[in-house]
Design a protein around this motif. Structure first.
Motif, PDB file in Angstrom:
ATOM      1  N   TRP A 107       0.822  -1.224   0.000  1.00 40.66           N
ATOM      2  CA  TRP A 107       0.000   0.000   0.000  1.00 40.66           C
ATOM      3  C   TRP A 107       0.848   1.263   0.000  1.00 40.66           C
ATOM      4  CZ3 TRP A 107       0.322   3.670   3.881  1.00 40.66           C
ATOM      5  CH2 TRP A 107       0.999   3.286   5.055  1.00 40.66           C
ATOM      6  N   GLN A 108       2.134   1.141   0.288  1.00 41.56           N
ATOM      7  CA  GLN A 108       2.964   2.354   0.413  1.00 41.56           C
ATOM      8  C   GLN A 108       3.317   3.027  -0.913  1.00 41.56           C
ATOM      9  OE1 GLN A 108       5.951   0.671   3.166  1.00 41.56           O
ATOM     10  NE2 GLN A 108       5.417   2.352   4.537  1.00 41.56           N
ATOM     11  N   PRO A 146      -3.560   2.671   6.306  1.00 41.91           N
ATOM     12  CA  PRO A 146      -3.779   4.099   6.572  1.00 41.91           C
ATOM     13  C   PRO A 146      -4.147   4.841   5.287  1.00 41.91           C
ATOM     14  CG  PRO A 146      -1.765   3.346   7.627  1.00 41.91           C
ATOM     15  CD  PRO A 146      -2.259   2.200   6.800  1.00 41.91           C
ATOM     16  N   SER A 147      -3.568   4.410   4.155  1.00 47.51           N
ATOM     17  CA  SER A 147      -3.869   5.063   2.883  1.00 47.51           C
ATOM     18  C   SER A 147      -5.347   4.889   2.529  1.00 47.51           C
ATOM     19  CB  SER A 147      -2.983   4.467   1.789  1.00 47.51           C
ATOM     20  OG  SER A 147      -3.383   4.928   0.537  1.00 47.51           O
ATOM     21  N   PHE A 150      -7.484   7.036   4.688  1.00 50.47           N
ATOM     22  CA  PHE A 150      -7.430   8.428   4.214  1.00 50.47           C
ATOM     23  C   PHE A 150      -8.285   8.613   2.961  1.00 50.47           C
ATOM     24  CE2 PHE A 150      -5.707  12.180   2.147  1.00 50.47           C
ATOM     25  CZ  PHE A 150      -5.594  13.050   3.209  1.00 50.47           C
ATOM     26  N   ASP A 151      -8.117   7.690   1.996  1.00 53.84           N
ATOM     27  CA  ASP A 151      -8.903   7.770   0.754  1.00 53.84           C
ATOM     28  C   ASP A 151     -10.395   7.799   1.061  1.00 53.84           C
ATOM     29  OD1 ASP A 151      -6.590   7.661  -0.735  1.00 53.84           O
ATOM     30  OD2 ASP A 151      -6.710   5.509  -1.114  1.00 53.84           O
ATOM     31  N   GLU A 152     -10.815   6.975   2.033  1.00 54.46           N
ATOM     32  CA  GLU A 152     -12.238   6.915   2.366  1.00 54.46           C
ATOM     33  C   GLU A 152     -12.713   8.199   3.042  1.00 54.46           C
ATOM     34  OE1 GLU A 152     -12.764   2.070   2.735  1.00 54.46           O
ATOM     35  OE2 GLU A 152     -12.798   3.291   4.556  1.00 54.46           O
ATOM     36  N   PHE A 154     -11.518  11.088   2.700  1.00 57.58           N
ATOM     37  CA  PHE A 154     -11.511  12.126   1.670  1.00 57.58           C
ATOM     38  C   PHE A 154     -12.700  11.968   0.720  1.00 57.58           C
ATOM     39  CE2 PHE A 154     -10.247  14.258  -2.158  1.00 57.58           C
ATOM     40  CZ  PHE A 154      -9.371  15.264  -1.781  1.00 57.58           C
ATOM     41  N   SER A 155     -12.828  10.733   0.184  1.00 63.24           N
ATOM     42  CA  SER A 155     -13.858  10.502  -0.835  1.00 63.24           C
ATOM     43  C   SER A 155     -15.264  10.678  -0.289  1.00 63.24           C
ATOM     44  CB  SER A 155     -13.702   9.103  -1.438  1.00 63.24           C
ATOM     45  OG  SER A 155     -12.419   8.984  -2.002  1.00 63.24           O
ATOM     46  N   VAL A 158     -15.998  14.266  -0.493  1.00 63.03           N
ATOM     47  CA  VAL A 158     -16.212  14.715  -1.878  1.00 63.03           C
ATOM     48  C   VAL A 158     -17.585  14.259  -2.358  1.00 63.03           C
ATOM     49  CG1 VAL A 158     -15.461  14.516  -4.276  1.00 63.03           C
ATOM     50  CG2 VAL A 158     -13.753  14.626  -2.462  1.00 63.03           C
ATOM     51  N   ASP A 166      -9.751  20.843   3.670  1.00 61.31           N
ATOM     52  CA  ASP A 166      -8.600  19.999   4.023  1.00 61.31           C
ATOM     53  C   ASP A 166      -8.383  19.819   5.524  1.00 61.31           C
ATOM     54  OD1 ASP A 166      -7.730  22.618   3.904  1.00 61.31           O
ATOM     55  OD2 ASP A 166      -6.429  22.305   2.172  1.00 61.31           O
ATOM     56  N   LEU A 170      -8.110  16.162   7.498  1.00 59.08           N
ATOM     57  CA  LEU A 170      -7.008  15.866   8.428  1.00 59.08           C
ATOM     58  C   LEU A 170      -7.549  15.414   9.788  1.00 59.08           C
ATOM     59  CD1 LEU A 170      -3.717  17.705   8.867  1.00 59.08           C
ATOM     60  CD2 LEU A 170      -5.133  17.586  10.889  1.00 59.08           C
ATOM     61  N   PHE A 173      -9.145  11.961   9.544  1.00 56.41           N
ATOM     62  CA  PHE A 173      -8.151  10.907   9.359  1.00 56.41           C
ATOM     63  C   PHE A 173      -7.454  10.586  10.680  1.00 56.41           C
ATOM     64  CE2 PHE A 173      -3.662   9.789   8.634  1.00 56.41           C
ATOM     65  CZ  PHE A 173      -3.849   8.543   8.044  1.00 56.41           C
ATOM     66  N   PHE A 174      -7.073  11.624  11.410  1.00 55.18           N
ATOM     67  CA  PHE A 174      -6.392  11.400  12.693  1.00 55.18           C
ATOM     68  C   PHE A 174      -7.317  10.674  13.664  1.00 55.18           C
ATOM     69  CE2 PHE A 174      -2.199  13.651  13.171  1.00 55.18           C
ATOM     70  CZ  PHE A 174      -2.006  13.852  11.819  1.00 55.18           C
TER      71      PHE A 174
END
Lengths: 248, 309
Positions: A107-108, A146-147, A150-152, A154-155, A158, A166, A170, A173-174
């Motif tokens: 995933w990195q 974690p990626s 974050f994607d979830e 964010f999406s 949206v 933003d 953040l 996500f935290f």
């Protein structure tokens, strides 16, 4: 004979006796080293098809194993175990167990697309990395990375509002990854700003919390996207032979 | 092609970052446009392009998100849209490519557009350009030289373009088309613009290196290492400033500069500025006007020392 390239052999395959005398000859330590044979018995014959069925993995079959992807890879320069060429080889030959050894780092991929730029066969290795991470999660081999979290975060913003803020991404996500917001570097960053222009910054924080940005008339788009996203998720699960949506 | 009239008035797609962490980029871009007599008309009711995250959920949703913005641009009567953010620029370009080459993308876009109740965007109707194209092609180096009031002379700049401005190559068919066009391996538009404004560009080998922006929060340690690489290389090349043209790169460089100091104990002193901030000051705008005080790396004392701001 001492084995010079021990680093290339898996530690569990190296067998060495600390003290061993055979027919009066002392062969203790590395003089008795031998490498246990390796056999792969449990191929997943569908592995390439499964990866190819997920978004990004479509062109994996084109690979000629030239290694341009790994050679140009941003993450490989930091961590030599991050090896897209090798993973594509394992997927194409069905060596699932071998692939799973690296399940926690795939995933990195930072999506810099240097591999896609360098690839002479248009495999889109960046997409293959995303498809493989997705596959690992769908199959339950890894928790959500974690990626992905974050994607979830964010999406979701949206899709529900049309725009993101933003600071909110953040904070969400935290929260979802259980990290505290009071990290020294984050405090240093925000602290520096507040010292310089307190009124603007605090106003921005306040406005963003009360009036979250939203695209006007977005609801129909939101519903259409959500409907499509659900369909795609079901299709992805079906392609991997999984039942309808399991536990998140 | 300097002095290209068709970019004098274009649709403007700021994107989410420019309303948040990239506020100074938005502000300096608009100020520069005004100073140069270029008109920007913001797209009405625009939405997020999907950034780097939505495509990991499903790439076709991202194509739709970007296509919706292109559809509104067309409805507003524009054939060109300018996006200063590399992420937005990249995604609009990618949507343009996919809608022209991939049947499924077209079908999904049609389905989502009609359900959302707006015109379906078709490839070829709108040209997407970056802020660099906008300045380089409408004003050009000659035009900038004529308008410079406060030369950037004495400022050594490492021009940093990041990933999404040039990769993957296939979504940028206009690049790598000879000397006047942008190069995907050694981009030079920002170098050209800032050199015309008087800056001394250093030979910087990491122009298109990755700052780890996609995982800036989800894999911060990797991003910090990548950023530290870029900043130390720029310092080693003798640069005072890293010039940026993307809000994600810019924020990433500034944030991980601080993080590298706090977490790895590695301090770098180089300042990070949007190219529009540097250009704006060269055109005679004040440091405040281009939002220099919003930069985390706080370049104000350096600028003063160099006779700007």
């Amino acid at each position: 004979m001492p084995i010079h390239e021990k680093s290339l052999i898996r530690p569990e395959k190296l067998i060495e006796h600390e003290e061993l005398v055979i027919e009066g000859v002392d062969v203790s330590g590395h003089w008795s080293t031998f490498i246990e044979g390796r056999s792969v018995a449990d191929y997943n014959e569908n592995l390439q098809d499964e990866i190819a069925a997920l978004p990004g993995g479509e062109y994996i079959h084109r690979c000629w194993q030239c290694g341009s992807c790994t050679n140009s890879c941003t993450v490989n320069a930091i961590n030599a175990d991050f090896n897209p060429r090798y993973w594509i080889y394992l997927i194409r030959t069905g060596m699932e167990e071998e692939l799973l050894r690296d399940k926690d780092i795939i995933w990195q991929c930072v999506s810099c697309n240097k591999c896609t730029y360098a690839c002479p066969r248009d495999v889109v290795p960046e997409g293959v990395m995303k498809a493989t991470s997705h596959w690992l999660e769908l199959k339950g081999h890894t928790p959500k990375s974690p990626s992905t979290i974050f994607d979830e975060a964010f999406s979701e913003q949206v899709i529900s509002r049309g725009k993101i803020e933003d600071g909110l991404v953040l904070r969400n996500f935290f929260k979802r990854t259980g990290q505290p917001l009071n990290q020294p570097w984050l405090i240093a960053m925000v602290g520096g700003l507040i010292k310089r222009f307190p009124v603007f910054y605090l106003m921005k924080l306040g406005f963003a919390t009360v009036f979250r940005p939203k695209t006007k008339g977005w609801n129909r788009a939101r519903d259409a996207i959500n409907e499509y996203a659900e369909e795609r998720e079901a299709a992805n699960r079906k392609a991997l032979g999984l039942g309808s949506k399991g536990a998140k | 092609m300097a002095g290209d009239m068709k970019y004098k008035k274009v649709a403007y797609y700021p994107g989410c970052a420019l309303e948040g962490s990239g506020h100074a980029y938005n502000r300096s871009t608009k100020a520069v446009g005004k100073e140069l007599g270029l008109d920007l008309v913001e797209i009405k009711n625009w939405n997020c392009c999907g950034a780097m995250e939505v495509k990991n959920i499903d790439p076709k949703i991202q194509t739709y998100l970007s296509a919706r913005n292109l559809s509104i641009t067309e409805e507003m009567g524009f054939d060109t849209v300018m996006a200063p953010c590399n992420g937005c620029y990249h995604n609009l370009k990618k949507a343009e490519y996919d809608l022209g080459h991939d049947e499924t993308s077209k079908e999904v876009n049609q389905r989502l557009s009609s359900k959302a109740g707006h015109k379906t965007y078709e490839a070829g109707k709108v040209e997407t350009i970056h802020a660099l194209d906008w300045i380089k092609k409408s004003i050009g180096e000659e035009g900038i030289r004529e308008r410079v009031k406060n030369s950037l002379q004495g400022i050594k700049v490492a021009n940093y373009y990041g990933c999404m401005y040039t990769r993957p190559r296939h979504i940028f068919p206009e690049k790598d088309q000879g000397a006047d066009s942008e190069s995907t391996s050694k981009p030079h538009y920002m170098d050209d613009i800032l050199a015309a404004a008087g800056a001394e560009n250093v030979d910087f080998p990491l122009k298109t290196a990755c700052c780890g922006g996609a995982h800036t929060l989800s894999d911060s340690d990797t991003s910090t290492k990548l950023v530290l690489n870029i900043l130390t290389a720029a310092e080693a090349c003798g640069a005072d400033v890293v010039a940026t043209e993307c809000p994600t790169c810019h924020t990433g460089l500034e944030m991980h500069q601080i993080r590298a100091e706090k977490v790895l104990g590695r301090k770098t002193n180089i300042k990070i500025l949007y190219f529009t901030q540097l250009l704006g000051m060269a055109l005679g705008l004040s440091a405040k006007k281009v939002g220099v005080h919003e930069n985390f790396s706080d370049p104000r004392s350096l600028l003063k020392e160099k006779g700007l701001g």
